[in-house]
Design an enzyme around this catalytic site. Structure first.
Site, short mmCIF file in Angstrom:
data_model
loop_
_atom_site.label_atom_id
_atom_site.label_comp_id
_atom_site.label_asym_id
_atom_site.label_seq_id
_atom_site.Cartn_x
_atom_site.Cartn_y
_atom_site.Cartn_z
N HIS A 132 -4.04 -8.58 3.59
CA HIS A 132 -5.52 -8.61 3.74
C HIS A 132 -6.15 -9.37 5.09
CE1 HIS A 132 -6.22 -8.21 -0.92
NE2 HIS A 132 -6.32 -7.02 -0.22
N TYR B 156 -10.87 -10.62 -6.52
CA TYR B 156 -9.97 -10.80 -7.92
C TYR B 156 -10.22 -11.74 -8.58
CZ TYR B 156 -7.16 -7.17 -5.58
OH TYR B 156 -6.65 -5.87 -5.17
N ARG C 231 0.83 -1.18 -0.03
CA ARG C 231 0.19 0.03 -0.05
C ARG C 231 0.99 1.28 -0.13
NH1 ARG C 231 -2.09 -3.67 3.83
NH2 ARG C 231 -4.17 -4.40 3.49
N HIS D 84 -3.01 2.49 -5.84
CA HIS D 84 -4.00 1.45 -5.51
C HIS D 84 -4.27 0.69 -6.83
CE1 HIS D 84 -5.36 0.09 -1.68
NE2 HIS D 84 -6.48 -0.57 -2.18
N ARG E 47 -1.34 -1.41 -7.10
CA ARG E 47 -1.35 -2.72 -6.18
C ARG E 47 -2.11 -3.80 -6.64
NH1 ARG E 47 -1.74 -4.40 -0.67
NH2 ARG E 47 -3.77 -4.79 0.11
N LYS F 214 -1.40 -2.87 8.46
CA LYS F 214 -2.54 -2.01 9.24
C LYS F 214 -2.24 -2.63 10.65
CE LYS F 214 -5.64 -1.08 5.61
NZ LYS F 214 -7.19 -1.18 5.00
#
Length: 304
Positions: A273, A282, A156, A247, A250, A180
Site C-alpha cells: 500500500h 482493516y 495482487r 482480492h 488478499r 504498482k
C-alpha cells in the site's frame, strides 16, 4: 494544445514514465476521452488552455444528472473520473502546457467506507482442502500454489500472473514481485509456501514460457483465468461471499495478519500500500470482531 493530442501525451506518460497497469491506463484514457467528447459540443473547448473549472463542474453535473434516458453515474465512478481529470491537468501543468490546473479546486466526493470481505482461517483452510480433493491431477499443485500464495503473501492478481520462475528464490525463501509503478519488492515465503512451490515446479511441464504459473497449453495464466478459479473453488467449498475474486484472498491474508497482532506499518509493507490510510480499513474488521466477542459476555444473573 488540442485536448485529444494532450490525452495521447498523458497516455504515453502513464505507460513509459509511471508504469501504470494496463487496466489503470485504459480506465484513465476512457474517462478522459469521454470528457473530451463532452467538451466537443461546447464552444472553443477543443484546446486545453481554454478549459475552465466551471467546464469541469458542468461535466460532473452532467454525469450526476444526465438526461432521462441515462442512469446517473455512481459516486465511485464519478470519484475515479475526477481523479483522472485532476491527474491529467496536473500532468499538463508540470509540462508547462497550462499555467494553472482548472481541476485544482474540484473535490473528489467522499466514498462510503466498506469493510473488505475476507475468509476466516477455518474458511480458507476449507478452501485449500476442497482444491486438494477436487482439482484434476494436472492442475492440483498449480491451483493450490496460486491460492496459497494469495493467502500467505497478500499479493495482487496482476502481480501473481506476472511472476517468473526466476522470481522465486528457494535459498532465501522469497519471491520478487513487481508492484504498482514498476517498483520491485521482495516478499518472504513461509516454509509451507516454499515447499508447495517446490513441489509444483517439480511437476510443472517444460515450456518455452518462463511464467511461474502456466496454462495447459503452456502459456502464462491470465488474470481472468485466476478470477474464474477462485470463484469455482469458493463455490465448491460452499463459501458464500459478496466478492469472489482474488482480492478476497488478499484481504484474507491482511486480515489474518492484523488479527495475529502484526502492526499496521508491517502490513502496509507486505500489502504494498502506498498510503497507511489504505491499510487502516482493516481496523474496522478488528473492531467488529472485538464487538462480537464482547457481545457474548452475559452479565445477567442466572435464575434461581
Amino acid at each position: 494544445m488540442n485536448i485529444n493530442e494532450a490525452i495521447q501525451q498523458f497516455r504515453d506518460y502513464m505507460i513509459v514514465q509511471k508504469g501504470f497497469s494496463p487496466k489503470t491506463i485504459t480506465a484513465y484514457s476512457s474517462d478522459l476521452t469521454r470528457f473530451a467528447d463532452y467538451l466537443a459540443n461546447r464552444d472553443n473547448l477543443s484546446l486545453v488552455e481554454n478549459i475552465k473549472t466551471q467546464d469541469i463542474v458542468s461535466y460532473l453535473s452532467f454525469l450526476t444528472y444526465p438526461d432521462k434516458n441515462k442512469k446517473p453515474i455512481l459516486v465511485v465512478s464519478r470519484a475515479r473520473k475526477i481523479a483522472s481529470i485532476k491527474s491529467f491537468f496536473n500532468f499538463l501543468r508540470k509540462r508547462k502546457i497550462i499555467e494553472i490546473s482548472p481541476a485544482e479546486d474540484v473535490s473528489i466526493p467522499k466514498l462510503p467506507q466498506q469493510e473488505p470481505s475476507y475468509l476466516t482461517i477455518n474458511e480458507y483452510q476449507k478452501l485449500l482442502t476442497v482444491i486438494a480433493e477436487t482439482a484434476s491431477p494436472f492442475f492440483k499443485l498449480r491451483d493450490l500454489a496460486i491460492m496459497s500464495l494469495f493467502i500467505s503473501t497478500g499479493i495482487r492478481v496482476s502481480e501473481l500472473v506476472n511472476l517468473k520462475i526466476k522470481d522465486v528464490d528457494f535459498d532465501y525463501q522469497t519471491i520478487k514481485v513487481k508492484r504498482k509503478g514498476n517498483k520491485q519488492q521482495t516478499i518472504p515465503l513461509n516454509d509451507d509456501m516454499a515447499e508447495l512451490l517446490h513441489q509444483y515446479l517439480n511437476v510443472r511441464p517444460e515450456t518455452e514460457k518462463d511464467n511461474l504459473f502456466i496454462s495447459k497449453k503452456g502459456n502464462g495464466v491470465r488474470a481472468n483465468t485466476v478470477y474464474c478459479l477462485v470463484k469455482k473453488y469458493l463455490d465448491l467449498a460452499g463459501l458464500d461471499k459478496n466478492k469472489k475474486g482474488p482480492h478476497l484472498l488478499r484481504h484474507s491474508c491482511l486480515t489474518a495478519l492484523l488479527s495475529k497482532g502484526v502492526d499496521l506499518p508491517t502490513i502496509q509493507a507486505i500489502a504494498g500500500h502506498r498510503s497507511i490510510q489504505t491499510t487502516t480499513k482493516y481496523l474496522h474488521i478488528q473492531s467488529k470482531q472485538i464487538r462480537e466477542a464482547v457481545s457474548k459476555i452475559d452479565l445477567r444473573k442466572e435464575k434461581i
